[in-house]
Design a protein around this motif. Structure first.
Motif, mmCIF file in Angstrom:
data_model
loop_
_atom_site.group_PDB
_atom_site.id
_atom_site.type_symbol
_atom_site.label_atom_id
_atom_site.label_comp_id
_atom_site.label_asym_id
_atom_site.label_seq_id
_atom_site.Cartn_x
_atom_site.Cartn_y
_atom_site.Cartn_z
ATOM 1 N N PRO A 130 -1.084 6.880 11.773
ATOM 2 C CA PRO A 130 -2.221 6.053 11.505
ATOM 3 C C PRO A 130 -3.479 6.920 11.347
ATOM 4 O O PRO A 130 -4.370 6.575 10.811
ATOM 5 C CB PRO A 130 -2.400 4.986 12.849
ATOM 6 C CG PRO A 130 -1.417 5.385 13.743
ATOM 7 C CD PRO A 130 -0.577 6.278 12.947
ATOM 8 N N ASP A 131 -3.389 7.926 12.170
ATOM 9 C CA ASP A 131 -4.557 8.996 12.226
ATOM 10 C C ASP A 131 -4.997 9.457 10.862
ATOM 11 O O ASP A 131 -6.233 9.995 10.596
ATOM 12 C CB ASP A 131 -4.362 10.240 13.268
ATOM 13 C CG ASP A 131 -4.160 10.129 14.545
ATOM 14 O OD1 ASP A 131 -4.312 8.872 14.916
ATOM 15 O OD2 ASP A 131 -4.135 10.914 15.399
ATOM 16 N N GLY A 132 -4.104 9.273 9.761
ATOM 17 C CA GLY A 132 -4.443 10.014 8.697
ATOM 18 C C GLY A 132 -4.625 8.920 7.558
ATOM 19 O O GLY A 132 -4.804 9.306 6.341
ATOM 20 N N ALA A 133 -4.235 7.836 7.903
ATOM 21 C CA ALA A 133 -4.499 6.614 7.119
ATOM 22 C C ALA A 133 -5.876 6.191 6.426
ATOM 23 O O ALA A 133 -7.034 6.718 7.306
ATOM 24 C CB ALA A 133 -3.901 5.274 7.616
ATOM 25 N N PRO A 134 -6.024 5.644 5.473
ATOM 26 C CA PRO A 134 -5.166 5.345 4.729
ATOM 27 C C PRO A 134 -4.540 6.217 3.467
ATOM 28 O O PRO A 134 -5.375 7.248 3.246
ATOM 29 C CB PRO A 134 -5.817 4.180 3.787
ATOM 30 C CG PRO A 134 -7.324 4.427 3.939
ATOM 31 C CD PRO A 134 -7.339 5.132 5.004
ATOM 32 N N TYR A 135 -3.273 5.741 3.053
ATOM 33 C CA TYR A 135 -2.754 7.074 2.191
ATOM 34 C C TYR A 135 -2.548 6.299 0.857
ATOM 35 O O TYR A 135 -2.263 5.284 0.684
ATOM 36 C CB TYR A 135 -1.318 7.216 2.720
ATOM 37 C CG TYR A 135 -1.309 7.888 3.889
ATOM 38 C CD1 TYR A 135 -1.516 9.099 4.264
ATOM 39 C CD2 TYR A 135 -1.021 7.065 5.197
ATOM 40 C CE1 TYR A 135 -1.358 9.597 5.577
ATOM 41 C CE2 TYR A 135 -0.830 7.544 6.586
ATOM 42 C CZ TYR A 135 -1.316 9.053 6.578
ATOM 43 O OH TYR A 135 -1.211 9.659 8.004
ATOM 44 N N ASP A 136 -2.831 7.035 -0.017
ATOM 45 C CA ASP A 136 -2.721 6.697 -1.589
ATOM 46 C C ASP A 136 -1.187 6.571 -1.968
ATOM 47 O O ASP A 136 -0.825 5.688 -2.850
ATOM 48 C CB ASP A 136 -3.354 7.838 -2.421
ATOM 49 C CG ASP A 136 -4.755 7.913 -2.163
ATOM 50 O OD1 ASP A 136 -5.461 6.954 -2.458
ATOM 51 O OD2 ASP A 136 -5.168 9.036 -1.897
ATOM 52 N N ALA A 137 -0.304 7.152 -1.170
ATOM 53 C CA ALA A 137 1.159 7.257 -1.431
ATOM 54 C C ALA A 137 1.787 7.458 -0.265
ATOM 55 O O ALA A 137 1.241 8.490 0.536
ATOM 56 C CB ALA A 137 1.671 8.079 -2.663
ATOM 57 N N ILE A 138 3.108 7.019 -0.234
ATOM 58 C CA ILE A 138 4.131 7.471 1.044
ATOM 59 C C ILE A 138 5.235 7.653 0.224
ATOM 60 O O ILE A 138 5.898 6.497 -0.479
ATOM 61 C CB ILE A 138 3.943 6.174 2.030
ATOM 62 C CG1 ILE A 138 2.717 5.905 2.827
ATOM 63 C CG2 ILE A 138 4.972 6.532 2.981
ATOM 64 C CD1 ILE A 138 2.596 4.617 3.704
ATOM 65 N N VAL A 139 5.967 8.634 0.481
ATOM 66 C CA VAL A 139 7.144 8.662 -0.125
ATOM 67 C C VAL A 139 8.190 8.961 1.177
ATOM 68 O O VAL A 139 8.037 9.516 2.097
ATOM 69 C CB VAL A 139 7.316 10.133 -0.820
ATOM 70 C CG1 VAL A 139 6.231 9.474 -2.035
ATOM 71 C CG2 VAL A 139 6.658 11.151 -0.267
#
Length: 211
Positions: A130-139
Motif C-alpha cells: 500500500p505504501d506505493g499505491a495506487p498502481y497503474d498495473a499489477i502483474v
C-alpha cells in the motif's frame, strides 16, 4: 529469442519487444542454465520457483498496457527478470518476493545492472504494497483461484491486473482484469498457462494445493 519466440507468436508492442531485447536474461538464471537462458521455456531457480518463459513474460507485460509514466506492482520477484523487463518501460516498479534469499539475490542483480527504478520488497505479496499505491498495473507470477482483495484496493481507476487464475493441476488461465470507472472488474482471457501457486494470507494455502 525475440524474433522466433515472441514476435512470431503475436507480441506487437515495440516497447515490450525492445525491453525483451535489452534485458540480459542470462544474468537472472543459475550459472548451469546460462547456455539455455534464451530458450522459450521456464527455468528452475531456488526454493522450488522458476523464471517464467520469455513469451509469457512478454505477454504479461504487453497485456498490462504500461508506458513511461506507469507505476507497477510485480508480485513474485523470483530472480528479478520480469521486474527488469517492466523497469525498461515503466517509471517505477515495486516487486515483492516472500523468500528473503530470492529477494536479496534479485536486488543484487537489479542493482548491479543499474535498475534504479525498481524497489525489491521482502514480504507477503498477497497483501500488496500500500505504501506505493495506487498502481497503474499489477502483474503476478503465481496462480490463485481468486483475486486477493488488497490488489483491487491498490489498483488505480482504469488500472490493469494481469494474473493466472486457477488451481494447480486443474487448469489455469492468464487473465487481464481492468477496473472501470465504477471499479467493477472486467475480465479478459489471455490463454492457458501453468504457474506455481500463490502463497500468502490471501493466496493458495500450501497444505491444500501442494505449494
Amino acid at each position: 529469442m525475440v524474433a522466433e519466440h515472441i514476435a512470431a507468436r503475436g507480441i506487437r508492442d515495440e516497447q515490450v519487444l525492445d525491453a525483451m531485447r535489452r534485458v540480459p536474461r542470462e544474468e537472472f538464471v543459475r550459472p548451469s542454465s546460462r547456455s539455455v537462458a534464451y530458450e522459450d521455456h521456464p527455468l528452475p531457480i531456488s526454493h522450488g520457483q522458476t523464471i517464467s518463459q520469455p513469451y509469457i513474460v512478454a505477454l504479461t507485460v504487453e497485456a498490462a498496457h504500461i508506458d513511461s509514466s506507469s507505476r507497477v506492482l510485480d508480485i513474485g520477484t523470483g530472480s528479478g527478470y520480469a521486474a527488469a523487463v517492466l523497469a525498461e518501460i515503466a517509471a517505477d516498479v515495486v516487486t515483492i518476493e516472500r523468500h528473503p534469499s530470492l529477494a536479496d539475490g534479485a536486488r543484487e542483480v537489479l542493482d548491479r545492472l543499474g535498475y534504479a527504478n525498481v524497489t525489491v520488497v521482502t514480504g507477503d505479496g498477497t497483501l500488496g504494497w500500500p505504501d506505493g499505491a495506487p498502481y497503474d498495473a499489477i502483474v503476478v507470477a503465481a496462480a490463485a483461484p481468486r483475486i486477493p482483495d488488497p490488489w483491487l484496493q491498490e489498483l488505480a481507476d482504469g488500472g490493469r491486473l494481469v494474473m493466472p487464475i486457477g488451481k494447480p493441476g486443474l487448469g489455469q488461465s492468464l487473465k487481464r482484469i481492468t477496473l472501470g470507472p465504477d471499479r467493477d472488474p472486467r475480465f479478459e482471457d489471455l490463454g492457458g498457462v501453468t504457474f506455481v501457486p500463490l502463497i500468502g494470507a490471501f493466496g493458495t494455502e500450501p497444505d491444500r494445493f501442494g505449494g
